[in-house]
Design an enzyme around this catalytic site. Structure first.
Site, mmCIF file in Angstrom:
data_model
loop_
_atom_site.group_PDB
_atom_site.id
_atom_site.type_symbol
_atom_site.label_atom_id
_atom_site.label_comp_id
_atom_site.label_asym_id
_atom_site.label_seq_id
_atom_site.Cartn_x
_atom_site.Cartn_y
_atom_site.Cartn_z
ATOM 1 C CD GLU A 1 9.667 13.485 11.332
ATOM 2 O OE1 GLU A 1 8.812 13.060 11.359
ATOM 3 O OE2 GLU A 1 10.927 13.001 10.981
ATOM 4 C CD GLU B 1 13.137 1.210 10.254
ATOM 5 O OE1 GLU B 1 13.689 2.267 10.755
ATOM 6 O OE2 GLU B 1 13.617 -0.024 10.237
ATOM 7 C CE LYS C 1 -1.840 3.078 1.914
ATOM 8 N NZ LYS C 1 -1.394 4.570 1.375
ATOM 9 C CB CYS D 1 13.164 9.448 8.141
ATOM 10 S SG CYS D 1 14.192 8.703 7.296
HETATM 11 P P1 NAD Z 1 2.357 8.996 7.051
HETATM 12 O O1 NAD Z 1 2.418 8.042 8.414
HETATM 13 O O2 NAD Z 1 1.547 10.029 6.988
HETATM 14 O O3 NAD Z 1 2.198 7.946 5.983
HETATM 15 C C1 NAD Z 1 2.687 6.866 5.914
HETATM 16 C C2 NAD Z 1 2.237 5.613 5.081
HETATM 17 O O4 NAD Z 1 1.279 5.319 6.038
HETATM 18 C C3 NAD Z 1 1.205 6.217 3.825
HETATM 19 O O5 NAD Z 1 1.126 5.173 2.776
HETATM 20 C C4 NAD Z 1 -0.083 6.481 4.700
HETATM 21 O O6 NAD Z 1 -1.235 6.259 3.656
HETATM 22 C C5 NAD Z 1 -0.199 5.205 5.693
HETATM 23 N N1 NAD Z 1 -1.160 5.345 6.605
HETATM 24 C C6 NAD Z 1 -1.733 6.532 7.005
HETATM 25 N N2 NAD Z 1 -2.454 6.350 8.302
HETATM 26 C C7 NAD Z 1 -2.602 4.974 8.110
HETATM 27 C C8 NAD Z 1 -3.395 3.926 9.057
HETATM 28 N N3 NAD Z 1 -4.104 4.535 10.102
HETATM 29 N N4 NAD Z 1 -3.140 2.838 9.058
HETATM 30 C C9 NAD Z 1 -2.288 2.366 8.000
HETATM 31 N N5 NAD Z 1 -1.568 3.049 7.162
HETATM 32 C C10 NAD Z 1 -1.672 4.330 7.443
HETATM 33 O O7 NAD Z 1 3.972 9.332 6.982
HETATM 34 P P2 NAD Z 1 4.447 10.139 5.627
HETATM 35 O O8 NAD Z 1 3.997 11.689 5.802
HETATM 36 O O9 NAD Z 1 4.061 9.603 4.236
HETATM 37 O O10 NAD Z 1 5.994 10.236 5.743
HETATM 38 C C11 NAD Z 1 6.741 11.132 6.573
HETATM 39 C C12 NAD Z 1 7.136 10.395 7.799
HETATM 40 O O11 NAD Z 1 7.711 8.933 7.490
HETATM 41 C C13 NAD Z 1 8.146 11.155 8.534
HETATM 42 O O12 NAD Z 1 7.736 11.364 9.978
HETATM 43 C C14 NAD Z 1 9.388 10.574 8.417
HETATM 44 O O13 NAD Z 1 10.363 10.507 9.157
HETATM 45 C C15 NAD Z 1 8.978 9.014 8.191
HETATM 46 N N6 NAD Z 1 9.950 8.204 7.554
HETATM 47 C C16 NAD Z 1 10.786 7.499 8.206
HETATM 48 C C17 NAD Z 1 11.717 6.902 7.599
HETATM 49 C C18 NAD Z 1 12.725 5.665 8.472
HETATM 50 O O14 NAD Z 1 13.165 4.756 7.726
HETATM 51 N N7 NAD Z 1 12.810 5.808 9.639
HETATM 52 C C19 NAD Z 1 12.225 6.952 6.301
HETATM 53 C C20 NAD Z 1 11.298 7.892 5.550
HETATM 54 C C21 NAD Z 1 10.010 8.455 6.020
#
Ligand code: NAD
Length: 495
Positions: A385, A254, A179, A288
């Site tokens: 963040e 992550e 997804k 991140c």
């Molecule tokens: P997000 O949490 O909003 O979304 C990530 C994914 O989760 C998307 O595909 C979204 O559709 C899905 N999602 C959202 N709500 C959900 C739910 N209730 N159930 C299941 N899936 C759901 O994050 P984002 O804005 O896409 O990404 C940015 C964040 O990701 C930042 O906090 C960043 O630090 C983190 N990030 C971490 C790493 C790492 O490896 N540690 C790498 C890249 C990004």
């Protein structure tokens, strides 16, 4: 096996077929540099997830029996195809995600590296053999695939992160329902098309587009999905963990970061400024591992801040596909508003705005590289963040104070120190509470063959990439073979 004809794009991929969402609804992917619509995608729900999981569950029974070296060869072919299509994917990424060309190429390259690395795992997947305490008895441990993996990915590394999850999951013998993030579905779709072209059989990889609270949540809760691998925000990570709790699923998280670069009084300041500019403003701060804090020894604070501000002001904003762009747009309007709100928060907390702090007018989601000075470690702009091109300079008077400031946040992803003193460098490697520490480099730049991930609220103890990734996608089985021909009781008959 499906080809990659344009007309077949923009759909879900389930059981080797390209299909729309059962409800017929769609959502749009937007070009963040212009606000234009790139393409529309199926807005999937629980019924679509059900179909994808059923296909993946069925395919698991044959895929798990394909010899791992053969599975590795398919993933190797994915690497070759990514290499062939690198230019095209790079170009698409500058449009759909917005990052600049060099970084978009790096994102694709990371997936190529991961494909080649994990392909090799097909001929390793090492377990252990060990002597038994009893005669005529053999013991070993082997890695077993688990089943259907639900992979949920963010938009900021739209090719690399799906590869971090899918390459090891597949080589280990699992099947996958992906997804992808709703902001970058096109890139996820291209990635899956190339996997199909590489020879992954129908049903082994499936993609279901849609929103997190709909398709994502349905995937997390599905009883036939024993493993969830999730990269995204801390808030969503907590929601995913709770949703998966009743089924006692394996959950790999992550999450976010609030990464700091420490600049000591003996640092090479020009090198430090290079590292800060790259880590704070690269990918428009949407990594991140981005450096959103710079902890600076008081004796070099004035010189470092003026050099940094001068460099930040030279950065050219523009669409990622233009050759002279240094900093691309933020991903969407909500991100722009969030970054702007943190500028107000910083000012309200008494931090000094040294440069930036404003959006660029126009249709795209551009925000000027922003540096705050005189920041205290406990301020919200130094704790939370922001995920944008904003960094906070925190003056300190000693190494101990610097480490305490670095460790004062809830996250523990990446960290860095600039110093010429080897003793200081080793103390930093020991004392910084983070999954990654760089010496004399910024906070970004991971390579695929070391573990990637963080401590504290950045995750839940798992790691992506390297050998560590195999632990997410396999379970150990310990096997005892008794060839003595008699009953031998462990802990009893050897006494
Ligand atoms: P997000 O949490 O909003 O979304 C990530 C994914 O989760 C998307 O595909 C979204 O559709 C899905 N999602 C959202 N709500 C959900 C739910 N209730 N159930 C299941 N899936 C759901 O994050 P984002 O804005 O896409 O990404 C940015 C964040 O990701 C930042 O906090 C960043 O630090 C983190 N990030 C971490 C790493 C790492 O490896 N540690 C790498 C890249 C990004």
């Amino acid at each position: 096996m499906r080809g990659v004809a344009v007309a077949q794009r923009l759909e879900n991929f389930i059981g080797g077929e390209w299909v729309g969402a059962s409800g017929g609804e769609t959502f749009e992917s937007i070009v963040p540099a212009t606000g234009e619509t790139l393409a529309s995608f199926p807005r999937s729900g629980a019924a679509d997830v059900d179909r994808a999981v059923a296909a993946a569950k069925e395919a698991f029974e044959s895929w798990r029996l394909v010899p791992a070296p053969r599975r590795g060869e398919i993933v190797f072919r994915l690497g070759e195809l990514l290499r062939e299509h690198k230019e095209e994917l790079t170009d698409l990424m500058t449009r759909e995600m917005g990052k600049v060309r060099a970084e978009a190429g790096g994102d694709v390259q990371e997936a190529i590296d991961m494909s080649y690395y994990m392909a090799g795992e097909g001929r390793r997947l090492f377990g252990q053999t060990t002597p038994s305490e009893l005669p005529d008895k053999f013991m070993m441990s082997v890695r077993m695939p688990i089943g259907v993996v639900g992979a949920i990915t963010p938009w900021n590394f739209p090719i690399a992160i799906p590869s971090w999850k899918l390459c090891p999951a597949l080589v280990c013998g699992n099947t996958v329902v992906l997804k992808p993030a709703e902001d970058t579905p096109f890139l996820a779709e291209r990635f899956v098309e190339l996997l199909a072209e590489a020879g992954v059989p129908a049903g082994v990889v499936n993609v279901v587009h849609g929103y997190g609270e709909e398709a994502g949540d349905a995937l997390v809760r599905h009883p036939d999905v024993p493993v969830i691998t999730f990269t995204g925000s801390r808030e969503t990570g907590v929601a995913v963990t709770k949703a998966a709790a009743d089924e006692l699923k394996h959950v790999h998280l992550e999450l976010g970061g609030k990464n700091a670069i420490i600049v000591m009084d003996d640092a090479d300041l020009d090198l430090a400024v290079d590292g800060i500019v790259w880590s704070a403003f690269g990918t428009t701060g949407q990594r991140c591992t981005a450096a959103s804090r710079v902890i600076v020894h008081q004796s070099v604070y004035g010189e470092l801040s003026s050099k940094l501000v001068a460099r930040a002001e030279q950065l050219r904003l523009g669409p990622g596909w233009e050759a002279d762009t240094d900093v691309g747009p933020l991903i969407n309007r909500a991100a722009l508003e969030k970054v702007a709100s943190y500028t107000d928060i910083g000012k309200g907390e008494g931090a000094k705005l040294l440069t930036g702090g404003e959006a660029v007018s126009g249709d795209g989601f551009f925000y000027r590289p922003t540096v705050f000075g005189d920041v205290e470690a406990g301020m919200r702009i130094a704790q939370e963040e922001i995920f944008g091109p904003t960094t906070a300079l925190i003056p300190v008077t000693s190494f101990e104070e610097a480490v305490a400031a670095a460790n004062s946040v809830e996250y523990g992803l990446s960290s860095s120190i600039f110093t010429r003193d080897v003793n200081t460098a080793f103390r930093a490697m020991r004392d910084l509470q983070a999954g990654i520490t760089y010496i004399n480099a910024g906070t970004t730049g991971a390579e695929v063959h070391l573990p990637f991930g963080g401590t504290k609220d950045t995750g839940n103890g798992h790691r992506e990439a390297g050998q560590a990734a195999l632990d997410v996608f396999t379970e150990w089985k310990s096997i005892y073979v008794d060839y003595s021909g008699r009953l031998q009781r462990a802990q009893i008959d050897n006494q």
